[in-house]
Design a protein around this motif. Sequence first.
Motif, short mmCIF file in Angstrom:
data_model
loop_
_atom_site.label_atom_id
_atom_site.label_comp_id
_atom_site.label_asym_id
_atom_site.label_seq_id
_atom_site.Cartn_x
_atom_site.Cartn_y
_atom_site.Cartn_z
N VAL A 402 0.84 -1.21 0.00
CA VAL A 402 0.00 0.00 0.00
C VAL A 402 0.87 1.25 0.00
N LEU A 403 1.91 1.29 0.85
CA LEU A 403 2.78 2.47 0.93
C LEU A 403 3.56 2.70 -0.35
N ARG A 404 3.91 1.61 -1.05
CA ARG A 404 4.62 1.78 -2.32
C ARG A 404 3.77 2.58 -3.32
N TYR A 405 2.45 2.38 -3.27
CA TYR A 405 1.57 3.04 -4.24
C TYR A 405 1.01 4.36 -3.73
N THR A 406 0.73 4.44 -2.43
CA THR A 406 0.12 5.67 -1.90
C THR A 406 1.14 6.74 -1.52
N GLN A 407 2.34 6.30 -1.10
CA GLN A 407 3.39 7.25 -0.70
C GLN A 407 4.73 6.82 -1.30
N PRO A 408 4.82 6.83 -2.63
CA PRO A 408 6.04 6.33 -3.30
C PRO A 408 7.28 7.17 -3.04
N ASP A 409 7.10 8.43 -2.61
CA ASP A 409 8.24 9.33 -2.43
C ASP A 409 8.85 9.28 -1.03
N LEU A 410 8.28 8.51 -0.12
CA LEU A 410 8.88 8.40 1.21
C LEU A 410 10.30 7.82 1.09
N PRO A 411 11.25 8.34 1.89
CA PRO A 411 12.61 7.80 1.82
C PRO A 411 12.67 6.36 2.30
N ARG A 412 13.24 5.48 1.45
CA ARG A 412 13.38 4.07 1.79
C ARG A 412 14.86 3.70 1.74
N LYS A 413 15.47 3.52 2.91
CA LYS A 413 16.91 3.20 2.94
C LYS A 413 17.16 1.75 2.55
N PHE A 414 16.10 0.92 2.66
CA PHE A 414 16.16 -0.45 2.13
C PHE A 414 14.87 -0.68 1.37
N ARG A 415 14.99 -1.09 0.09
CA ARG A 415 13.81 -1.35 -0.73
C ARG A 415 13.66 -2.86 -0.93
N ALA A 416 12.51 -3.38 -0.53
CA ALA A 416 12.23 -4.81 -0.71
C ALA A 416 12.23 -5.13 -2.20
N PRO A 417 13.06 -6.08 -2.66
CA PRO A 417 13.10 -6.41 -4.08
C PRO A 417 11.83 -7.13 -4.53
N GLY A 418 11.48 -6.92 -5.81
CA GLY A 418 10.38 -7.68 -6.40
C GLY A 418 8.99 -7.28 -5.97
N MET A 419 8.83 -6.12 -5.35
CA MET A 419 7.50 -5.68 -4.94
C MET A 419 6.67 -5.32 -6.18
N PRO A 420 5.36 -5.60 -6.23
CA PRO A 420 4.55 -6.13 -5.11
C PRO A 420 4.54 -7.65 -5.01
N TRP A 421 5.25 -8.33 -5.94
CA TRP A 421 5.09 -9.79 -6.01
C TRP A 421 5.64 -10.50 -4.79
N THR A 422 6.75 -10.02 -4.22
CA THR A 422 7.26 -10.67 -3.01
C THR A 422 6.25 -10.53 -1.86
N GLY A 423 5.60 -9.37 -1.79
CA GLY A 423 4.58 -9.17 -0.77
C GLY A 423 3.37 -10.08 -0.98
N ILE A 424 2.94 -10.21 -2.23
CA ILE A 424 1.80 -11.08 -2.54
C ILE A 424 2.14 -12.54 -2.24
N LEU A 425 3.36 -12.97 -2.60
CA LEU A 425 3.78 -14.34 -2.28
C LEU A 425 3.81 -14.59 -0.78
N ALA A 426 4.28 -13.60 -0.03
CA ALA A 426 4.30 -13.73 1.44
C ALA A 426 2.89 -13.94 1.97
N ILE A 427 1.94 -13.14 1.47
CA ILE A 427 0.55 -13.25 1.91
C ILE A 427 0.00 -14.64 1.59
N LEU A 428 0.25 -15.13 0.37
CA LEU A 428 -0.28 -16.44 -0.04
C LEU A 428 0.34 -17.57 0.78
N PHE A 429 1.67 -17.53 0.97
CA PHE A 429 2.36 -18.55 1.76
C PHE A 429 1.79 -18.63 3.17
N VAL A 430 1.66 -17.46 3.80
CA VAL A 430 1.21 -17.44 5.19
C VAL A 430 -0.26 -17.86 5.29
N LEU A 431 -1.08 -17.48 4.30
CA LEU A 431 -2.49 -17.90 4.30
C LEU A 431 -2.62 -19.42 4.25
#
Length: 473
Positions: A402-431
């Motif tokens: 959500v933050l990647r799309y709603t607040q893309p300009d926030l400073p990110r000192k570490f960017r999660a690679p492969g977003m949004p797909w890594t986030g979606i995979l995490a959700i599916l795995f945990v579900l």
Amino acid sequence: MANSTSSYLWRKKTLEMVLSETEAEQFKLKKTLTAIDLIALGIGAIIGTGIFVLTGVAAAEKAGPGIVLSFVVAGLACALAAISYAELASMFPIAGSTYNYAFVGMGEFLAWVIGWDLILEYVFALPAISLGWSGYFTNLLGSIGINIPAWAANSAWQAPGGLINLPAIGILLAVAILNYIGVRETATINNIGVAFKVFVVLFFIFTAVWYVKPANWSPFLPYGWAGVFHGAAIIFFAYIGFDAVSTAAEETKNPGRDMPIGILGSLGISTVLYMAVSAILTGVVSYTQLNDPAPVAKALNLIGLNWARGLVSLGAITGITTVLLVMFYGSTRIIFAMSRDGLLPPAFSKVHPKFRTPTLAIYLIGIATMLVAGFLPIGMIAELVNIGTMLAFILTSIATIVLRYTQPDLPRKFRAPGMPWTGILAILFVLVLMISLPWETWVRLIVWFVIGLFIYFGYGRHNSILAKQQTQH
């Protein structure tokens, strides 16, 4: 009415508000932690109950030798979620972990939901873990001829002839005192404990590997792939510690750099050790013999290395102690953060003038957990804690997307690679893992959240800092 409701349910904090909170003198926590401290904090929370207790039960009843794959599945689900934690923790160097991430990304109501969920995860885990500590401690004393009376080692609800579980109360009191004195002292004790228990884990690996019989690995998947996922759902409890690292962001010297190192580093090291221990454990002894509360010690005994049991028991006690230290620390910081935002009474965010620790939050967690551990039965607590943790992981991944799309300009000192797909995979795995848990566990989760809703709508939404700011304007 609908507009009024939506206005307070979805009101959000800004990054500026989050950062200004950490500088207010009455709320200020001491910045003392380094990347090494954070890795040790993570390993301190992760390696404990899972490796010394749950591995045997999960292998015997769910996965067989395939428990190695269960650790891979659970570790992969955690790794995908950890990437999101790392990005958010580097953006928001503030106590409260996922709770504060949700407050910025998804609004006050969902922040309350995740905060209440995190209290479930940490506070209910503490009594269960302390009872495991009590069992190992009692057995270790018994092995040197010191026997704690039955009435003092268990409550009437925990074992016949019991009255009160004094060892469990004692260790929680000690952990509370350490947390009260300060985070630096807690981290130092934790670092020493982590070094010792990693030594014990490596000792088991290099001692027992020579006794592995490949025949014990056959059949490798006696319960099929369903067993692997059921095993992963149980041993998920073994991984719940890494997210506690993110609660320490506000007390870290360089959170932008060190939080991702601490989160991903501790998770990676622990997963490798878990896989090695579970492979060797099921290789030296048939998985059918591992349904024991102390499977590592039992395996050493069965292969004739009884002399090593004392060292492993001491390592287990140390390991579980560091888990308690970090879990206790994390629980008080969640309550501190929610109180600071007005969602819980303000007394819980007052810090000690000398130690700079949230005093009343420590009192509350200490007394509540000691009462539960001392007198009440802890049935199926691992599943309840697991489902709370899994929900936290899902909401963290959603907040990152959500933050990647709603607040893309926030400073990110570490960017999660492969977003949004890594986030979606995490959700599916945990579900998938959540679905593997019993329906009774879902019912308990719903009851807990009904209680939380009464507190939020009865107190939190009226006393929220954002509510007061809206009234002023």
